[in-house]
Write an enzyme that holds these catalytic residues in place. Structure first.
Site, PDB file in Angstrom:
ATOM      1  N   ALA A  27      -3.451  28.912  12.114  1.00  0.00           N
ATOM      2  CA  ALA A  27      -4.746  28.825  12.791  1.00  0.00           C
ATOM      3  C   ALA A  27      -5.831  28.185  11.927  1.00  0.00           C
ATOM      4  CB  ALA A  27      -5.176  30.215  13.223  1.00  0.00           C
ATOM      5  N   HIS A 125       5.079  29.151  18.847  1.00  0.00           N
ATOM      6  CA  HIS A 125       4.442  30.211  19.640  1.00  0.00           C
ATOM      7  C   HIS A 125       4.039  29.706  21.023  1.00  0.00           C
ATOM      8  CE1 HIS A 125       3.438  32.554  15.684  1.00  0.00           C
ATOM      9  NE2 HIS A 125       4.682  32.678  16.063  1.00  0.00           N
ATOM     10  N   CYS A 157       0.807  35.006  41.503  1.00  0.00           N
ATOM     11  CA  CYS A 157       1.734  34.011  42.041  1.00  0.00           C
ATOM     12  C   CYS A 157       1.466  33.773  43.533  1.00  0.00           C
ATOM     13  CB  CYS A 157       3.159  34.520  41.833  1.00  0.00           C
ATOM     14  SG  CYS A 157       4.420  33.419  42.454  1.00  0.00           S
ATOM     15  N   CYS A 160       4.912  35.283  45.399  1.00  0.00           N
ATOM     16  CA  CYS A 160       5.289  36.713  45.451  1.00  0.00           C
ATOM     17  C   CYS A 160       4.159  37.661  45.038  1.00  0.00           C
ATOM     18  CB  CYS A 160       6.526  36.950  44.582  1.00  0.00           C
ATOM     19  SG  CYS A 160       6.151  36.911  42.819  1.00  0.00           S
ATOM     20  N   SER A 196      -2.466  29.333   6.954  1.00  0.00           N
ATOM     21  CA  SER A 196      -1.774  30.501   7.518  1.00  0.00           C
ATOM     22  C   SER A 196      -1.800  31.649   6.510  1.00  0.00           C
ATOM     23  CB  SER A 196      -0.326  30.152   7.856  1.00  0.00           C
ATOM     24  OG  SER A 196       0.352  31.317   8.299  1.00  0.00           O
ATOM     25  N   SER A 197      -2.039  32.854   7.017  1.00  0.00           N
ATOM     26  CA  SER A 197      -1.991  34.028   6.143  1.00  0.00           C
ATOM     27  C   SER A 197      -0.542  34.445   5.880  1.00  0.00           C
ATOM     28  CB  SER A 197      -2.766  35.185   6.793  1.00  0.00           C
ATOM     29  OG  SER A 197      -2.168  35.505   8.036  1.00  0.00           O
TER      30      SER A 197
HETATM   31  P1  CNA Z   1      -4.310  33.830  10.504  1.00  0.00           P
HETATM   32  O1  CNA Z   1      -3.569  35.069  10.144  1.00  0.00           O
HETATM   33  O2  CNA Z   1      -5.599  33.978  11.240  1.00  0.00           O
HETATM   34  O3  CNA Z   1      -4.555  33.038   9.128  1.00  0.00           O
HETATM   35  C1  CNA Z   1      -5.341  31.880   9.086  1.00  0.00           C
HETATM   36  C2  CNA Z   1      -5.657  31.607   7.626  1.00  0.00           C
HETATM   37  O4  CNA Z   1      -6.330  30.345   7.539  1.00  0.00           O
HETATM   38  C3  CNA Z   1      -6.595  32.652   6.999  1.00  0.00           C
HETATM   39  O5  CNA Z   1      -6.086  33.061   5.744  1.00  0.00           O
HETATM   40  C4  CNA Z   1      -7.920  31.901   6.828  1.00  0.00           C
HETATM   41  O6  CNA Z   1      -8.688  32.371   5.752  1.00  0.00           O
HETATM   42  C5  CNA Z   1      -7.412  30.476   6.627  1.00  0.00           C
HETATM   43  N1  CNA Z   1      -8.400  29.445   6.965  1.00  0.00           N
HETATM   44  C6  CNA Z   1      -9.259  29.439   8.011  1.00  0.00           C
HETATM   45  N2  CNA Z   1      -9.977  28.301   8.025  1.00  0.00           N
HETATM   46  C7  CNA Z   1      -9.570  27.571   6.947  1.00  0.00           C
HETATM   47  C8  CNA Z   1      -9.954  26.310   6.422  1.00  0.00           C
HETATM   48  N3  CNA Z   1     -10.898  25.565   7.006  1.00  0.00           N
HETATM   49  N4  CNA Z   1      -9.331  25.849   5.306  1.00  0.00           N
HETATM   50  C9  CNA Z   1      -8.369  26.609   4.692  1.00  0.00           C
HETATM   51  N5  CNA Z   1      -7.974  27.807   5.154  1.00  0.00           N
HETATM   52  C10 CNA Z   1      -8.559  28.292   6.275  1.00  0.00           C
HETATM   53  O7  CNA Z   1      -3.415  32.832  11.350  1.00  0.00           O
HETATM   54  P2  CNA Z   1      -1.874  32.479  11.213  1.00  0.00           P
HETATM   55  O8  CNA Z   1      -1.737  31.151  11.809  1.00  0.00           O
HETATM   56  O9  CNA Z   1      -1.338  32.762   9.878  1.00  0.00           O
HETATM   57  O10 CNA Z   1      -1.236  33.588  12.181  1.00  0.00           O
HETATM   58  C11 CNA Z   1      -0.432  33.232  13.161  1.00  0.00           C
HETATM   59  C12 CNA Z   1      -0.997  33.521  14.553  1.00  0.00           C
HETATM   60  C13 CNA Z   1      -2.392  33.029  14.754  1.00  0.00           C
HETATM   61  C14 CNA Z   1      -0.182  32.744  15.524  1.00  0.00           C
HETATM   62  O11 CNA Z   1       0.444  33.647  16.383  1.00  0.00           O
HETATM   63  C15 CNA Z   1      -1.157  31.848  16.309  1.00  0.00           C
HETATM   64  O12 CNA Z   1      -0.753  31.686  17.632  1.00  0.00           O
HETATM   65  C16 CNA Z   1      -2.436  32.560  16.209  1.00  0.00           C
HETATM   66  N6  CNA Z   1      -3.675  31.789  16.461  1.00  0.00           N
HETATM   67  C17 CNA Z   1      -3.656  30.486  16.819  1.00  0.00           C
HETATM   68  C18 CNA Z   1      -4.838  29.802  17.043  1.00  0.00           C
HETATM   69  C19 CNA Z   1      -4.789  28.345  17.445  1.00  0.00           C
HETATM   70  O13 CNA Z   1      -3.924  27.950  18.226  1.00  0.00           O
HETATM   71  N7  CNA Z   1      -5.697  27.521  16.909  1.00  0.00           N
HETATM   72  C20 CNA Z   1      -6.064  30.459  16.888  1.00  0.00           C
HETATM   73  C21 CNA Z   1      -6.048  31.828  16.523  1.00  0.00           C
HETATM   74  C22 CNA Z   1      -4.841  32.479  16.314  1.00  0.00           C
END
Ligand code: CNA
Length: 256
Positions: A27, A125, A157, A160, A196-197
């Protein structure tokens, strides 16, 4: 490591030597486009809702009460109409055009990698582009499901009356393209893990399939539970767009 000149030089050299680059994105690559992440400082999990926000994408909770998800989803669909790809999305599309990037495995559901021009994207996802009736399995295209989502408290739907759900993978459901994702990542000689965290499994397990070098760029904590810190060749703590702007001063890719 901080996002400084030395880090950029080191990463540029890794990219130049690599023949097969893969990406696992989260994200964080879309926050500068205006889509909040889950766990960052302005993330969805830090907002105040009537219900625990971690329940938004929980399949059991959705089965009991789809209206909470749909309140959130209406806002998300409206935001999607407005947003455009970040510098990071565009950089990755340029790296693919150069022939170096073999694939992006994304946890995101916002289609911004596609919008930026990337072709080889696995949305593990899922996404919002198709929806399905949970009772009879009728499939709905984006336009129809969007209209129904905006018009109805809980979209139902036409055949149904069952509840319609977008083909987003909720917690408790199986992810998509897992084998193909493993294959891209295990064949890469350089893997970028971006924004990603690394807390959501099985996505967080994918980097450990990589036998090549691993670069992690994230502002904030990255869990070591599934990717031990000693497997990371370069950990950049900083903003993604800033990092890739700096990197491209060395690589000179044409960003569109
Ligand atoms: P997360 O757990 O929210 O981690 C995101 C990480 O990115 C965090 O550690 C933030 O500090 C870091 N971060 C945020 N902005 C920046 C930046 N500009 N530069 C560098 N780092 C940054 O999200 P993950 O993706 O790890 O978790 C997975 C989930 C989030 C999935 O199931 C997704 O579907 C879900 N998600 C997706 C979206 C989207 O489609 N944009 C939005 C919100 C959540």
């Amino acid at each position: 490591m901080k996002n400084n000149h030395e880090t950029i030089l080191k990463c540029a050299s890794m990219v130049e030597k690599a023949e097969s680059v893969a990406v696992l994105s989260g994200a964080g690559v879309s926050t500068s486009s205006g889509i909040p992440d889950f766990r960052g400082p302005n993330g969805i999990y830090r907002r105040k809702y009537d219900v625990d926000p971690e329940m938004i994408f929980d399949i059991d909770f959705f089965s009991r009460d789809p209206s909470f998800f749909y309140k959130f989803h209406r806002e998300f669909l409206e935001a999607l109409e407005e947003v455009s790809p970040s510098y990071t999305h565009k950089f990755l599309a340029a790296l693919e055009r150069e022939g170096r990037l073999k694939g992006i495995v994304t946890q995101n559901i916002d289609a911004l990698h596609h919008k930026a021009g990337s072709q080889k994207v696995l949305e593990i996802h899922g996404g919002v582009w198709k929806s399905t009736c949970l009772s009879c399995g009728k499939s709905y295209d984006y336009e129809t499901s969007r209209r129904k989502t905006m018009d109805e408290d809980i979209p139902r739907c036409e055949i149904c009356g069952g509840v319609i759900k977008p083909d987003i993978v909720f917690f408790g459901e199986n992810v998509k393209h897992l084998e193909a994702s493993r294959s891209i990542i295990s064949q890469a000689d350089l893997l970028f893990v971006l924004g990603s965290s690394l807390t959501v499994v099985p996505a967080a397990l994918l980097p450990s399939c990589c036998t090549g070098r691993i670069v992690v760029v994230n502002k904030g904590e990255v869990s070591g539970a599934y990717l031990p810190p000693d497997r990371i060749d370069l950990r950049v703590e900083g903003d993604l767009d800033e990092f890739f702007r700096g990197l491209n001063e060395k690589l000179n890719l044409t960003i569109q």
